[in-house]
Write a protein that holds these residues in place. Structure first.
Motif, PDB file in Angstrom:
ATOM      1  N   ARG A 125      -5.569   7.210   5.871  1.00 39.92           N
ATOM      2  CA  ARG A 125      -4.171   7.434   5.528  1.00 39.92           C
ATOM      3  C   ARG A 125      -4.012   7.813   4.062  1.00 39.92           C
ATOM      4  NH1 ARG A 125      -4.776   4.947   9.892  1.00 39.92           N
ATOM      5  NH2 ARG A 125      -3.222   4.989  11.564  1.00 39.92           N
ATOM      6  N   THR A 126      -4.822   7.199   3.219  1.00 36.08           N
ATOM      7  CA  THR A 126      -4.769   7.532   1.800  1.00 36.08           C
ATOM      8  C   THR A 126      -5.149   8.997   1.593  1.00 36.08           C
ATOM      9  OG1 THR A 126      -5.431   5.282   1.324  1.00 36.08           O
ATOM     10  CG2 THR A 126      -5.629   6.830  -0.481  1.00 36.08           C
ATOM     11  N   PHE A 179      -8.990   2.765   8.499  1.00 35.13           N
ATOM     12  CA  PHE A 179      -7.537   2.865   8.685  1.00 35.13           C
ATOM     13  C   PHE A 179      -6.857   3.194   7.352  1.00 35.13           C
ATOM     14  CE2 PHE A 179      -3.329   0.948   8.809  1.00 35.13           C
ATOM     15  CZ  PHE A 179      -2.844   1.262  10.073  1.00 35.13           C
ATOM     16  N   LEU A 180      -7.266   2.446   6.340  1.00 36.17           N
ATOM     17  CA  LEU A 180      -6.664   2.580   5.015  1.00 36.17           C
ATOM     18  C   LEU A 180      -7.076   3.890   4.344  1.00 36.17           C
ATOM     19  CD1 LEU A 180      -4.840   0.691   3.486  1.00 36.17           C
ATOM     20  CD2 LEU A 180      -6.825  -0.477   2.587  1.00 36.17           C
ATOM     21  N   GLU A 197       0.521   4.208   0.584  1.00 32.50           N
ATOM     22  CA  GLU A 197       0.272   5.245   1.603  1.00 32.50           C
ATOM     23  C   GLU A 197       0.641   4.791   3.012  1.00 32.50           C
ATOM     24  OE1 GLU A 197      -2.097   3.991  -0.332  1.00 32.50           O
ATOM     25  OE2 GLU A 197      -2.423   5.557  -1.828  1.00 32.50           O
ATOM     26  N   PRO A 238     -10.380  -1.749   9.542  1.00 32.77           N
ATOM     27  CA  PRO A 238      -9.326  -1.773   8.518  1.00 32.77           C
ATOM     28  C   PRO A 238      -9.610  -0.815   7.367  1.00 32.77           C
ATOM     29  CG  PRO A 238      -9.893  -4.008   9.168  1.00 32.77           C
ATOM     30  CD  PRO A 238     -10.860  -3.103   9.862  1.00 32.77           C
ATOM     31  N   PHE A 264      -4.318   3.659  17.405  1.00 32.94           N
ATOM     32  CA  PHE A 264      -4.459   2.317  16.812  1.00 32.94           C
ATOM     33  C   PHE A 264      -5.518   1.509  17.559  1.00 32.94           C
ATOM     34  CE2 PHE A 264      -3.096  -2.208  16.834  1.00 32.94           C
ATOM     35  CZ  PHE A 264      -3.445  -2.469  15.522  1.00 32.94           C
ATOM     36  N   GLY A 265      -6.321   0.798  16.797  1.00 33.35           N
ATOM     37  CA  GLY A 265      -7.348  -0.057  17.398  1.00 33.35           C
ATOM     38  C   GLY A 265      -8.712   0.604  17.466  1.00 33.35           C
ATOM     39  N   LEU A 319      -2.438  -2.869   9.963  1.00 34.92           N
ATOM     40  CA  LEU A 319      -3.587  -3.251   9.132  1.00 34.92           C
ATOM     41  C   LEU A 319      -3.789  -4.764   9.177  1.00 34.92           C
ATOM     42  CD1 LEU A 319      -5.768  -2.329   7.085  1.00 34.92           C
ATOM     43  CD2 LEU A 319      -4.143  -2.799   5.272  1.00 34.92           C
ATOM     44  N   TYR A 374       0.876  -1.176   0.000  1.00 38.47           N
ATOM     45  CA  TYR A 374       0.000   0.000   0.000  1.00 38.47           C
ATOM     46  C   TYR A 374       0.917   1.231   0.000  1.00 38.47           C
ATOM     47  CZ  TYR A 374      -3.853  -3.033   1.373  1.00 38.47           C
ATOM     48  OH  TYR A 374      -4.796  -4.010   1.400  1.00 38.47           O
ATOM     49  N   TYR A 387      -7.002 -10.061   1.951  1.00 42.01           N
ATOM     50  CA  TYR A 387      -7.122  -9.864   3.399  1.00 42.01           C
ATOM     51  C   TYR A 387      -8.590  -9.986   3.826  1.00 42.01           C
ATOM     52  CZ  TYR A 387      -2.490  -8.391   5.065  1.00 42.01           C
ATOM     53  OH  TYR A 387      -1.187  -8.362   5.475  1.00 42.01           O
ATOM     54  N   PRO A 388      -8.822 -10.547   4.999  1.00 42.58           N
ATOM     55  CA  PRO A 388     -10.220 -10.666   5.457  1.00 42.58           C
ATOM     56  C   PRO A 388     -10.777  -9.330   5.949  1.00 42.58           C
ATOM     57  CG  PRO A 388      -8.733 -11.620   7.070  1.00 42.58           C
ATOM     58  CD  PRO A 388      -7.874 -11.160   5.955  1.00 42.58           C
ATOM     59  N   ILE A 389     -10.948  -8.411   5.033  1.00 40.93           N
ATOM     60  CA  ILE A 389     -11.477  -7.083   5.382  1.00 40.93           C
ATOM     61  C   ILE A 389     -12.962  -7.065   5.012  1.00 40.93           C
ATOM     62  CG2 ILE A 389     -11.360  -4.615   4.858  1.00 40.93           C
ATOM     63  CD1 ILE A 389      -8.356  -4.990   4.341  1.00 40.93           C
ATOM     64  N   TYR A 396      -8.906   0.813  -3.758  1.00 37.60           N
ATOM     65  CA  TYR A 396      -8.218  -0.467  -3.570  1.00 37.60           C
ATOM     66  C   TYR A 396      -8.942  -1.657  -4.207  1.00 37.60           C
ATOM     67  CZ  TYR A 396      -5.182   2.159  -0.628  1.00 37.60           C
ATOM     68  OH  TYR A 396      -4.288   3.083  -0.197  1.00 37.60           O
ATOM     69  N   TYR A 441      -5.629  -6.302  -0.783  1.00 29.88           N
ATOM     70  CA  TYR A 441      -6.875  -5.808  -0.184  1.00 29.88           C
ATOM     71  C   TYR A 441      -7.983  -6.845  -0.355  1.00 29.88           C
ATOM     72  CZ  TYR A 441     -10.905  -2.825   0.721  1.00 29.88           C
ATOM     73  OH  TYR A 441     -12.074  -2.306   1.218  1.00 29.88           O
ATOM     74  N   ARG A 442      -7.957  -7.526  -1.508  1.00 30.81           N
ATOM     75  CA  ARG A 442      -9.007  -8.511  -1.776  1.00 30.81           C
ATOM     76  C   ARG A 442      -8.747  -9.837  -1.055  1.00 30.81           C
ATOM     77  NH1 ARG A 442      -9.720  -8.102  -8.152  1.00 30.81           N
ATOM     78  NH2 ARG A 442     -11.301  -9.682  -7.796  1.00 30.81           N
ATOM     79  N   GLU A 499     -10.240   2.079  14.938  1.00 31.40           N
ATOM     80  CA  GLU A 499     -10.923   2.164  13.644  1.00 31.40           C
ATOM     81  C   GLU A 499     -10.871   0.822  12.926  1.00 31.40           C
ATOM     82  OE1 GLU A 499      -8.930   5.171  11.247  1.00 31.40           O
ATOM     83  OE2 GLU A 499      -7.004   4.580  12.064  1.00 31.40           O
TER      84      GLU A 499
END
Lengths: 246, 405
Positions: free
Chosen positions: B268-269, B264-265, A89, B261, B256-257, A98, A87, B331-333, B322, B328-329, B259
């Motif tokens: 920051r983006t 979080f992403l 960023e 995932p 941390f913790g 993450l 990522y 990960y278990p998000i 993403y 991203y795909r 928010e």
């Protein structure tokens, strides 16, 4: 605790690249998936990760069917891609944060583990850097650290050795051995057998989208009629001949 | 090499034409016509009252023509892969660069013709320059550009002196312009002769050792400037995004913790990807500027409200950022709540923008507390009404697209 790929047929836009693939990986077992370029290794992995929809067959892990419960299935899988996917960023620390959030890991235990992994791969001093600016080898280490941080049941590893220095390769092999001992399942594609065989004893030969044979390197030699003195490169020549004659 | 250059120029022309068609859309052309018309009207009025031959006229003419001379860098269209595939072609590089230099002169020639045309009445009527002298002056600027680009193409060596060479030429040119207009207004053909001699002298200037990486980076920077211009009007897929760490903005991130995932992403983006952060900063600055210019509470409220709406509307693609990222795909998000999470992050950005606008508002136009409250209400409506609806819609569309694959 078993990964079962049964009668998997799939590929891109309805064109089957892999045909009727069957593979079982039991708890504590590591299997190397080997074959020529275009044999279907990456396609198999993409199906295993839920990135492609199978045309036929099913994939289950501990009885959880990927097609029916993708979210539960994904929590049990960690993936190390051939080309690092970072990522842009996020800092190194944030990549690990993450991972902790996504896999719902216990932060204290995860950070303890992360610190060991970062030290092992000499990344501890890059904690607050953006890995997008790292070298390819260092980015690959980030992928390895994140994958081993997850404590996932199944590790899917796609051609991991490119770009890694010998120290990192040795550490990575050590981690695979540890994962096996703790009962995890590992599927790894590679062309670098000299390194892979330090950790993996069983290999599946994928040719033209089909698993032709599964066994130890000695059994593979026997199956394809190779002499003990023959280089393993000869196996690839035989597979190529098969492709040409098909 | 000549064929390769031609092929690349053709491709570049097609790409530029595609983006220019989007940039010069009906509304923008209409706006340009109005602005240009207004400026020309003002110019005509000013010309009627300006005295003849004031001492500062050469200064004004030099500055305006020199500013028109500046744009237009050397186009080389070198690509990263050239470092690999064209490495052994140093001795044939001039075949490649010659058509590039000619192409690079199109934009400066157009700009100089435009500026020269606009300034002609001023130069002839107010400064008393003859047609021959004025034409020589504009032509001298064009040949100076030919010289500048020739010099730049010969400076792409390991000495890395392109910047110095460019600015040295530009500053010398400005000095010569001023000197000629003040001291030799009736012999400006001498300036033209000097520029032509400089161009001819280029033949003796040979490249020593071409630095491929330097040349490729130079072209990448040039392209980035062009794409940044296009990006003000439309999405530019070729644009390379340069992510910066921006540690000084970390105080805006929750601990941390706290928010998910996705949040979080996305958060920051938003803070590190210049595409999003610059947009937020630019639009906020625009709203503040409008307030400062208008100084009217009702109009400030209406225009700031419009800017806020346009900001979140342009930030909406953050939710799809993403979609194609394999990790991203894998990960278990959780994807189910993604729309709401994007909406929350954008609402946070909107609140930040509103806060900044209000602070500047109260500082610039004191006594606007009630209007500030109305702006906050509008922020709430966007955050609680518009954003959840739009992000949910986009998330559904994105899931549908994935299923179709």
């Amino acid at each position: 605790m078993t990964l079962e790929i049964s009668h998997l047929t799939g590929g891109y836009s309805g064109i089957p690249v892999i045909k009727d693939v069957n593979l079982t990986i039991a708890s504590g077992e590591a299997i190397g998936l080997i074959g020529l370029n275009g044999a279907g290794k990456s396609t198999t992995i993409k199906h295993l990760l839920g990135l492609l929809r199978p045309q036929a067959g099913k994939i289950t892990l501990n009885g959880i069917n990927l097609a029916e419960k993708p979210a539960e299935f994904k929590k049990l899988v960690a993936y190390i891609p051939e080309t690092p996917v970072i990522y842009p960023e996020l800092t190194l620390k944030e990549h690990l944060e993450l991972t902790i959030l996504a896999y719902q890991l216990d932060p204290d235990k995860a950070w303890e583990k992360a610190r060991k992994l970062l030290t092992m791969f000499r990344l501890a001093d890059k904690f607050d850097w953006l890995p997008v600016h790292f070298s390819k080898g260092m980015q690959q280490k980030v992928m390895i650290v994140a994958a081993f941080l997850t404590d996932a049941q199944l590790l899917v590893i796609d051609e991991p050795f490119t770009g890694l220095d010998p120290l990192a390769v040795a550490n990575f092999i050590g981690l695979i051995k540890e994962a096996q001992e703790s009962g995890k399942e590992i599927l790894m594609t590679t062309h670098v057998l000299a390194d892979a065989q330090k950790a993996i004893k069983t290999y599946a030969i994928l040719n033209q989208g089909t698993i032709e044979f599964t066994g130890s390197l000695d059994e593979i030699r026997g199956h394809y009629g190779l002499e003990a003195s023959d280089s393993f490169d000869k196996l690839y020549q035989l597979l190529y001949q098969e492709q040409k004659n098909a | 090499m000549r064929e390769l250059a031609k092929k690349r120029l053709q491709g570049n022309f097609q790409q530029s034409a595609k983006y220019l068609a989007l940039v010069f859309n009906d509304f923008f052309v209409l706006a340009l016509i109005f602005i240009f018309g207004a400026v020309m009207f003002w110019y005509a009025q000013v010309m009627k009252v300006l005295p003849v031959k004031a001492w500062y006229y050469p200064l004004v003419l030099s500055a305006l023509l020199w500013l028109a001379y500046l744009p237009g860098k050397l186009v080389t269209l070198l690509q990263t892969a050239d470092r690999q595939f064209l490495l052994a072609t140093d001795d044939r590089l001039d075949d490649y660069l010659a058509p590039m230099r000619r192409y690079s002169l199109v934009l400066p020639a157009l700009l100089l013709a435009l500026a020269g045309g606009i300034m002609y009445p001023f130069a002839s009527l107010k400064m008393g320059l003859s047609n021959l002298n004025y034409f020589s002056l504009v032509l001298a600027l064009f040949f100076a550009k030919v010289f500048e680009q020739g010099a730049v193409s010969r400076s792409l060596t390991f000495d890395h002196r392109v910047k110095q060479v460019t600015w040295l030429i530009r500053l010398v040119l400005l000095a010569l312009l001023l000197a000629s207009l003040y001291f030799l207004p009736n012999a400006l053909y001498l300036l033209l002769a000097l520029a032509v001699i400089a161009v001819l002298a280029l033949q003796a200037w040979k490249n020593s050792a071409f630095d491929w990486q330097y040349a490729i980076d130079y072209e990448a920077r040039r392209k980035e400037t062009v794409y940044a211009g296009f990006a003000l009007f439309t999405d530019v897929k070729e644009r390379q995004v340069n992510i910066k760490r921006r540690k000084y903005l970390d105080f805006l991130l929750p601990p941390f913790g706290k928010e998910s995932p996705n949040s979080f992403l996305y958060r920051r983006t938003l803070l590190r990807d210049p595409e999003y952060l610059n947009l937020l900063a630019r639009m906020t600055a625009f709203a503040v500027l409008l307030t400062a210019m208008i100084q009217d509470p009702v109009w400030s409220l209406l225009l700031s409200g419009l800017v806020m709406y346009l900001t979140v509307w342009q930030l909406l693609p953050l939710g799809q950022k993403y979609d194609q990222n394999i990790m991203y795909r894998v990960y278990p998000i959780a994807q189910k709540e993604r729309g709401q999470e994007v909406s929350r992050v954008l609402a946070w950005a909107l609140l930040l923008q509103t806060g900044l606008i209000i602070i500047f508002w109260l500082a610039i136009v004191p006594g606007q507390f009630a209007w500030s409250l109305l702006l906050l209400v509008w922020c709430g409506l966007l955050a609680k009404g518009y954003l959840p609806y739009k992000t949910q819609q986009l998330a559904k569309k994105s899931r549908y697209k994935k299923r179709k694959k």
